[in-house]
Write a protein that holds these residues in place. Structure first.
Motif, mmCIF file in Angstrom:
data_model
loop_
_atom_site.group_PDB
_atom_site.id
_atom_site.type_symbol
_atom_site.label_atom_id
_atom_site.label_comp_id
_atom_site.label_asym_id
_atom_site.label_seq_id
_atom_site.Cartn_x
_atom_site.Cartn_y
_atom_site.Cartn_z
ATOM 1 N N MET A 95 43.334 39.962 42.245
ATOM 2 C CA MET A 95 43.967 39.552 43.573
ATOM 3 C C MET A 95 43.258 38.156 43.529
ATOM 4 O O MET A 95 42.228 37.802 43.005
ATOM 5 N N SER A 96 44.054 37.361 43.928
ATOM 6 C CA SER A 96 43.617 35.936 44.358
ATOM 7 C C SER A 96 44.394 35.418 45.668
ATOM 8 O O SER A 96 44.996 35.844 46.003
ATOM 9 N N GLN A 97 43.410 34.516 46.355
ATOM 10 C CA GLN A 97 44.041 33.728 47.397
ATOM 11 C C GLN A 97 43.757 32.419 47.418
ATOM 12 O O GLN A 97 42.740 31.696 46.622
ATOM 13 N N SER B 98 53.512 30.429 38.807
ATOM 14 C CA SER B 98 53.813 30.619 37.469
ATOM 15 C C SER B 98 52.617 30.384 36.450
ATOM 16 O O SER B 98 52.381 30.906 35.495
ATOM 17 N N CYS B 99 51.729 29.588 36.587
ATOM 18 C CA CYS B 99 50.520 29.105 36.018
ATOM 19 C C CYS B 99 49.701 30.438 36.190
ATOM 20 O O CYS B 99 48.872 30.679 35.358
ATOM 21 N N ARG C 129 47.734 36.831 33.960
ATOM 22 C CA ARG C 129 48.717 37.953 33.556
ATOM 23 C C ARG C 129 48.750 38.729 34.842
ATOM 24 O O ARG C 129 48.911 39.867 34.856
ATOM 25 N N TYR C 130 49.027 38.291 35.850
ATOM 26 C CA TYR C 130 49.357 38.457 37.429
ATOM 27 C C TYR C 130 50.784 39.194 37.324
ATOM 28 O O TYR C 130 51.711 38.523 36.894
ATOM 29 N N PRO C 131 51.078 40.235 38.065
ATOM 30 C CA PRO C 131 52.424 40.555 38.447
ATOM 31 C C PRO C 131 53.081 39.563 39.266
ATOM 32 O O PRO C 131 52.462 38.767 39.881
ATOM 33 N N GLU C 132 54.558 39.290 39.140
ATOM 34 C CA GLU C 132 55.203 38.271 39.943
ATOM 35 C C GLU C 132 54.906 38.438 41.356
ATOM 36 O O GLU C 132 54.908 37.408 42.296
ATOM 37 N N ASN C 133 54.935 39.608 41.842
ATOM 38 C CA ASN C 133 54.952 39.796 43.211
ATOM 39 C C ASN C 133 53.440 39.614 43.910
ATOM 40 O O ASN C 133 53.185 39.908 45.143
ATOM 41 N N LYS C 134 52.353 39.212 43.481
ATOM 42 C CA LYS C 134 51.107 38.848 43.744
ATOM 43 C C LYS C 134 50.828 37.335 44.201
ATOM 44 O O LYS C 134 50.090 36.553 43.641
ATOM 45 N N VAL D 148 41.984 42.808 35.661
ATOM 46 C CA VAL D 148 41.341 41.891 36.223
ATOM 47 C C VAL D 148 40.601 41.091 34.839
ATOM 48 O O VAL D 148 40.015 39.982 34.993
ATOM 49 N N ILE D 149 40.083 42.153 33.911
ATOM 50 C CA ILE D 149 39.244 41.400 32.837
ATOM 51 C C ILE D 149 40.373 40.859 31.975
ATOM 52 O O ILE D 149 40.948 41.850 31.055
ATOM 53 N N VAL D 150 40.427 39.859 31.930
ATOM 54 C CA VAL D 150 41.415 39.232 30.863
ATOM 55 C C VAL D 150 41.026 37.878 30.313
ATOM 56 O O VAL D 150 40.020 37.160 31.035
#
Length: 129
Positions: free
Chosen positions: A1-3, A26-27, A33-38, A127-129
């Motif tokens: 998650m990010s804000q 996009s970055c 490796r986030y899902p597009e909807n986040k 989260v671990i990437v």
């Protein structure tokens, strides 16, 4: 998650907010490796008399503050920076000299979301990437 909080001059950010949000997202999707909807972006528009920025920066000076779960590697964070600098320059015409990025990592247990502490969530991404 990010804000993500995006700060800059109103006259600069307002006209390109949608494209900037798309470019930034996009970055994050690629590097983390986030899902597009986040996507959680908030713009903070400042008038010229409210925004003091360092010498050598232009009116395009943009600050990105990214709050996120801890766990990304140094290489992943550096990839994010690289993608933002490259794409903001290519797609938005914002020089890397006019971009400042701060990542603030939070332990999962310190993030409350969807009625639970973050360490109890079942996420659809790593989260671990």
């Amino acid at each position: 998650m990010s804000q993500i909080k995006i700060y800059g001059l109103r006259t600069h950010l307002m006209p390109l907010r949608e494209k900037l949000s798309d470019t930034l997202h996009s970055c994050v999707v690629e590097a983390f490796r986030y899902p597009e909807n986040k996507r959680a972006h908030r713009f903070f528009y400042l008038d010229k008399e409210e925004f003091y920025y360092p010498e050598g920066r232009s009116e395009q000076y943009t600050i990105l503050e990214i709050a996120l779960f801890e766990g990304r590697s140094a290489e992943t964070k550096k990839l994010l920076y690289q993608l933002i600098f490259e794409r903001f320059e290519k797609e938005l015409g914002i020089s890397p000299n006019d971009i400042e990025i701060t990542l603030t990592e939070t332990p999962l247990v310190n993030w409350g979301i969807r009625g639970k502490p973050g360490d109890e969530l079942v996420l659809d991404y790593k989260v671990i990437v």
